[in-house]
Design a protein around this motif. Structure first.
Motif, short mmCIF file in Angstrom:
data_model
loop_
_atom_site.label_atom_id
_atom_site.label_comp_id
_atom_site.label_asym_id
_atom_site.label_seq_id
_atom_site.Cartn_x
_atom_site.Cartn_y
_atom_site.Cartn_z
N UNK A 134 -4.97 6.18 2.65
CA UNK A 134 -4.57 5.17 1.69
C UNK A 134 -4.75 5.69 0.27
N UNK B 121 -3.26 11.77 10.32
CA UNK B 121 -3.27 10.33 10.11
C UNK B 121 -2.87 9.97 8.69
N UNK B 122 -3.10 8.71 8.33
CA UNK B 122 -2.67 8.17 7.05
C UNK B 122 -3.86 8.01 6.12
N UNK C 255 4.27 7.34 2.25
CA UNK C 255 4.82 6.13 2.85
C UNK C 255 4.35 4.91 2.09
N UNK D 61 -3.62 0.44 -3.35
CA UNK D 61 -3.31 -0.90 -2.86
C UNK D 61 -3.01 -1.78 -4.06
N UNK E 193 0.83 -1.19 0.00
CA UNK E 193 0.00 0.00 0.00
C UNK E 193 0.86 1.24 0.00
N UNK F 146 0.60 5.28 1.04
CA UNK F 146 -0.18 6.18 1.88
C UNK F 146 0.37 7.60 1.75
N UNK G 265 0.56 11.17 4.14
CA UNK G 265 0.40 11.70 5.50
C UNK G 265 0.73 13.19 5.49
N UNK H 161 6.69 -0.88 7.34
CA UNK H 161 6.70 0.45 6.74
C UNK H 161 8.08 0.94 6.36
#
Lengths: 112, 110
Positions: free
Chosen positions: B46, B43-44, B89, B49, B34, B36, B38, B100
């Motif tokens: 998405x 928060x993260x 990330x 995927x 995945x 992401x 930020x 990660x």
């Protein structure tokens, strides 16, 4: 459809205290994972709950504990807080542990 | 032990450029990868995927590729905008926990 929510948003505690963080999973998701993210680093896995049972645990001491409720919401408890526990705590939910994970906004914990 | 590396750690480019972010991982036995985003103190989110059986995924101006044999993924951002500024990330799922990278901090200059 409600996304992942976390409470509280921010929290300030002193060393030695205990804290409880809460997470509501996305509708239909039965798996919740908790991560700790220190400033400038990637998240670190704390543990995962699947249908109210702990399904895996990262390299965190026993003073980090949790549980998952029948509605699949979850709590993260940290006892005997240390200064190094200051971090962003992230909760993620998924259909099971092997699908896309959706994250909440996080709880910023500061330990003084 | 699975390890994830992201290079570069930081990147600053003018608005409008196409850019590529890199992610490498040491063990090809993964369920998915995945990407992401930020924003500072947040928060993260998405972005994409990619299942282990897939080679790429696209969403709008974003395209992510996966080459399990070489342990690499790239995130391509087309026509970058100042609003794309964030930390990106990547994370791989070898079992039940995401592993990660440390992220790439991207700054898009107007």
């Amino acid at each position: 459809e409600t996304g992942v929510t976390q409470s509280p948003t921010h929290l300030i505690k002193t060393r030695g205290q205990q804290v409880t963080l809460r997470c509501s999973s996305q509708s239909g998701h039965n798996t919740v994972s908790w991560y700790q993210q220190a400033l400038g680093q990637g998240p670190q896995f704390i543990f995962q709950y699947y249908r109210e049972e702990e399904n895996g645990r990262g390299n965190f001491p026993p003073r980090f504990s949790g549980l998952q409720f029948p509605n699949y919401s979850s709590e993260l408890n940290v006892n005997a807080l240390e200064l190094d526990d200051s971090a962003l705590y992230l909760c993620a939910s998924s259909l099971d542990g092997y699908n896309e994970q959706f994250f909440g906004p996080g709880t910023r914990l500061t330990v003084l | 032990k699975q390890e994830v590396t992201q290079i570069p750690a930081a990147l600053s480019v003018p608005e409008g450029e196409n850019l590529v972010l890199n992610c490498s991982f040491t063990d090809s036995a993964i369920y998915n990868l995945q990407w992401f985003r930020q924003d500072p103190g947040k928060g993260l989110t998405s972005l994409l995927l990619i299942q282990s059986s897939q080679r790429e995924q696209t969403s709008g101006r974003l395209n992510a590729s996966l080459d399990k044999s070489s342990g690499r993924s790239t995130l391509y951002i087309a026509a970058s905008q100042p609003g794309d500024s964030a930390t990106y990330l990547c994370a791989v799922l070898p079992n039940y926990q995401l592993i990660w990278g440390a992220g790439t901090k991207l700054i898009i200059k107007p």
